[in-house]
Design a protein around this motif. Sequence first.
Motif, PDB file in Angstrom:
ATOM      1  N   VAL A 130      84.197  61.186  32.995  1.00 10.60           N
ATOM      2  CA  VAL A 130      83.394  60.534  34.053  1.00 10.60           C
ATOM      3  C   VAL A 130      83.266  58.895  33.673  1.00 10.60           C
ATOM      4  N   ARG A 131      82.794  58.821  32.515  1.00  9.22           N
ATOM      5  CA  ARG A 131      82.477  57.515  32.165  1.00  9.22           C
ATOM      6  C   ARG A 131      83.721  56.596  32.199  1.00  9.22           C
ATOM      7  N   ALA A 132      84.688  57.052  31.862  1.00 11.23           N
ATOM      8  CA  ALA A 132      85.993  56.315  31.809  1.00 11.23           C
ATOM      9  C   ALA A 132      86.455  56.043  33.164  1.00 11.23           C
ATOM     10  N   ALA A 133      86.301  57.062  34.127  1.00  9.04           N
ATOM     11  CA  ALA A 133      86.719  56.902  35.427  1.00  9.04           C
ATOM     12  C   ALA A 133      85.735  56.016  36.337  1.00  9.04           C
ATOM     13  N   SER A 134      84.612  55.862  35.817  1.00 13.45           N
ATOM     14  CA  SER A 134      83.633  55.312  36.330  1.00 13.45           C
ATOM     15  C   SER A 134      83.496  53.506  36.170  1.00 13.45           C
ATOM     16  N   LEU A 135      84.419  53.028  35.155  1.00  7.57           N
ATOM     17  CA  LEU A 135      84.462  51.544  34.798  1.00  7.57           C
ATOM     18  C   LEU A 135      84.926  50.800  35.896  1.00  7.57           C
ATOM     19  N   ALA A 136      84.325  49.676  36.218  1.00  6.52           N
ATOM     20  CA  ALA A 136      84.405  48.867  37.362  1.00  6.52           C
ATOM     21  C   ALA A 136      84.628  47.691  36.578  1.00  6.52           C
ATOM     22  N   PRO A 137      85.856  47.345  35.914  1.00  5.49           N
ATOM     23  CA  PRO A 137      85.804  46.166  35.080  1.00  5.49           C
ATOM     24  C   PRO A 137      85.812  44.613  36.053  1.00  5.49           C
ATOM     25  N   GLU A 138      85.277  43.765  35.455  1.00  6.65           N
ATOM     26  CA  GLU A 138      85.099  42.341  35.832  1.00  6.65           C
ATOM     27  C   GLU A 138      86.567  41.670  36.740  1.00  6.65           C
ATOM     28  N   GLY A 139      86.619  41.314  37.984  1.00  5.52           N
ATOM     29  CA  GLY A 139      87.631  40.529  38.303  1.00  5.52           C
ATOM     30  C   GLY A 139      88.686  41.552  38.897  1.00  5.52           C
ATOM     31  N   SER A 141      90.174  45.032  41.321  1.00  2.88           N
ATOM     32  CA  SER A 141      89.827  45.788  42.391  1.00  2.88           C
ATOM     33  C   SER A 141      89.160  47.055  42.085  1.00  2.88           C
ATOM     34  N   LEU A 142      87.936  47.759  42.564  1.00  2.00           N
ATOM     35  CA  LEU A 142      87.580  48.960  42.181  1.00  2.00           C
ATOM     36  C   LEU A 142      88.523  50.045  42.482  1.00  2.00           C
ATOM     37  N   ILE A 143      89.123  49.919  43.566  1.00  2.00           N
ATOM     38  CA  ILE A 143      90.389  50.978  43.931  1.00  2.00           C
ATOM     39  C   ILE A 143      91.501  50.184  43.936  1.00  2.00           C
ATOM     40  N   ALA A 144      92.465  50.553  42.784  1.00  2.00           N
ATOM     41  CA  ALA A 144      93.870  49.838  42.891  1.00  2.00           C
ATOM     42  C   ALA A 144      94.724  50.804  43.877  1.00  2.00           C
ATOM     43  N   TRP A 145      95.137  50.370  44.919  1.00  2.00           N
ATOM     44  CA  TRP A 145      95.982  51.540  45.888  1.00  2.00           C
ATOM     45  C   TRP A 145      97.330  51.581  45.187  1.00  2.00           C
ATOM     46  N   ASP A 146      97.800  53.065  45.465  1.00  2.00           N
ATOM     47  CA  ASP A 146      98.863  53.327  44.719  1.00  2.00           C
ATOM     48  C   ASP A 146      99.744  54.521  45.483  1.00  2.00           C
ATOM     49  N   SER A 147     100.946  54.245  45.523  1.00  2.00           N
ATOM     50  CA  SER A 147     101.783  55.067  46.661  1.00  2.00           C
ATOM     51  C   SER A 147     101.461  56.511  46.349  1.00  2.00           C
ATOM     52  N   ARG A 161      94.142  53.368  53.345  1.00  2.00           N
ATOM     53  CA  ARG A 161      94.095  51.765  52.513  1.00  2.00           C
ATOM     54  C   ARG A 161      93.253  50.919  52.936  1.00  2.00           C
ATOM     55  N   GLN A 162      92.888  50.941  54.172  1.00  2.13           N
ATOM     56  CA  GLN A 162      91.898  50.165  54.558  1.00  2.13           C
ATOM     57  C   GLN A 162      90.530  50.488  54.435  1.00  2.13           C
ATOM     58  N   LEU A 163      90.072  51.650  54.208  1.00  6.25           N
ATOM     59  CA  LEU A 163      88.773  52.265  53.570  1.00  6.25           C
ATOM     60  C   LEU A 163      88.653  51.804  52.186  1.00  6.25           C
ATOM     61  N   ALA A 164      89.736  51.980  51.451  1.00  2.00           N
ATOM     62  CA  ALA A 164      89.864  51.384  50.067  1.00  2.00           C
ATOM     63  C   ALA A 164      89.331  49.875  50.179  1.00  2.00           C
ATOM     64  N   GLU A 165      90.021  49.122  51.030  1.00  2.00           N
ATOM     65  CA  GLU A 165      89.833  47.688  50.838  1.00  2.00           C
ATOM     66  C   GLU A 165      88.253  47.426  51.125  1.00  2.00           C
ATOM     67  N   LEU A 166      87.865  48.194  52.245  1.00  4.25           N
ATOM     68  CA  LEU A 166      86.436  47.683  52.559  1.00  4.25           C
ATOM     69  C   LEU A 166      85.652  48.224  51.607  1.00  4.25           C
ATOM     70  N   MET A 167      85.839  49.183  50.667  1.00  4.52           N
ATOM     71  CA  MET A 167      85.085  49.614  49.472  1.00  4.52           C
ATOM     72  C   MET A 167      85.123  48.405  48.374  1.00  4.52           C
ATOM     73  N   ASN A 168      86.393  48.043  48.274  1.00  2.00           N
ATOM     74  CA  ASN A 168      86.531  46.780  47.198  1.00  2.00           C
ATOM     75  C   ASN A 168      85.720  45.841  47.515  1.00  2.00           C
ATOM     76  N   GLU A 169      85.599  45.474  48.827  1.00  5.09           N
ATOM     77  CA  GLU A 169      84.881  44.399  49.550  1.00  5.09           C
ATOM     78  C   GLU A 169      83.474  44.522  49.396  1.00  5.09           C
ATOM     79  N   LEU A 170      82.941  45.810  49.670  1.00  8.31           N
ATOM     80  CA  LEU A 170      81.478  46.085  49.171  1.00  8.31           C
ATOM     81  C   LEU A 170      81.136  45.811  47.846  1.00  8.31           C
ATOM     82  N   ASP A 171      82.072  46.287  46.830  1.00 13.31           N
ATOM     83  CA  ASP A 171      81.818  46.223  45.640  1.00 13.31           C
ATOM     84  C   ASP A 171      81.763  44.809  45.280  1.00 13.31           C
ATOM     85  N   MET A 172      82.825  44.097  45.633  1.00 13.83           N
ATOM     86  CA  MET A 172      82.684  42.889  45.134  1.00 13.83           C
ATOM     87  C   MET A 172      81.341  41.830  45.718  1.00 13.83           C
TER      88      MET A 172
END
Length: 274
Positions: A130-139, A141-147, A161-172
């Motif tokens: 969980v520690r590794a999965a919870s990393l949120a490196p600077e610069g 995206s929190l969720i990098a979209w993947d096929s 995808r839009q939900l992921a983008e909104l979460m990325n925006e909230l994080d940023m």
Amino acid sequence: MTTDGHTVPRTGNGFIDAAHSSLMDHVDAIRRACADGASRDSMVPRFSRFADEMRTHFDHEEVIIRAAGFTRWEEHASHHAMLDQQFGRLIDYVRDCDVTSDFLCTVAGTLDAALCGHEIRHDGDYTALVRAASLAPEGQSLIAWDSAFEVGVGPLDAQHRQLAELMNELDMMSRQGAPTGELLDLLGLLHDHVHAHFAMEEGVLRRVAPSRFVAHRNHHRLLEGQFARIRQQVESGRLDPGVAVRGFLRFWLMDHVLGSDRPTFAEAADAAPR
Ligand SMILES: [Fe+2]
Ligand SMILES: [Fe+2]
Ligand SMILES: [Fe+2]
Ligand SMILES: [Fe+2]
């Protein structure tokens, strides 16, 4: 984070760590009240509130560890269920029987020891993952979209995808120190999109796989309840919006997409007449 001289190790997930701290503070306050001679009538609702908080934590933790890929999540969840049942029985006993204040202290000590034991022994099993999965490196995206996240239904994939983008925006925005009002507005918008997405997905599922519709809709109700609770905690100032999105909501979305939608739509496609 100590109770009875023990330390509950940090998991590296801010959301889980905050919940652990809050539970430890809560049980500590309960133990002190019992030691001060609080009455049984005053303690029963406090015990119940503690059990509710613990149950909510277990519920959230299961989402996070499942989404993080902890393969023994079912075993972990069964420990949670066992603790919940034990605590429920103890609290029922205190409610129904004329117990002494000494016994109240014993109950409080038992809740403390059992919970602390679980957090130290069993939560330690998933910590590295969980520690590794919870990393949120600077610069980044929190969720990098993947096929690999795609369910194969274009409009639903676009919504995920839009939900992921909104979460990325909230994080940023939270990292950039945006005003709380703006973060709450964005969280509200995200909540609206969650409702709209579930409604559309249920419509699609009803058409393509009617036999899976009811179970999936019920699952959505649980997810909606979890989201609404998180939003409420953020709005009341009890949970930081950044911690909420980085420590829980991203896992909540991945658990929904990978743990529930993908298997459901894959089974529906397999069952479709060719
Ligand atoms: Fe925990
Ligand atoms: Fe746990
Ligand atoms: Fe979905
Ligand atoms: Fe779904």
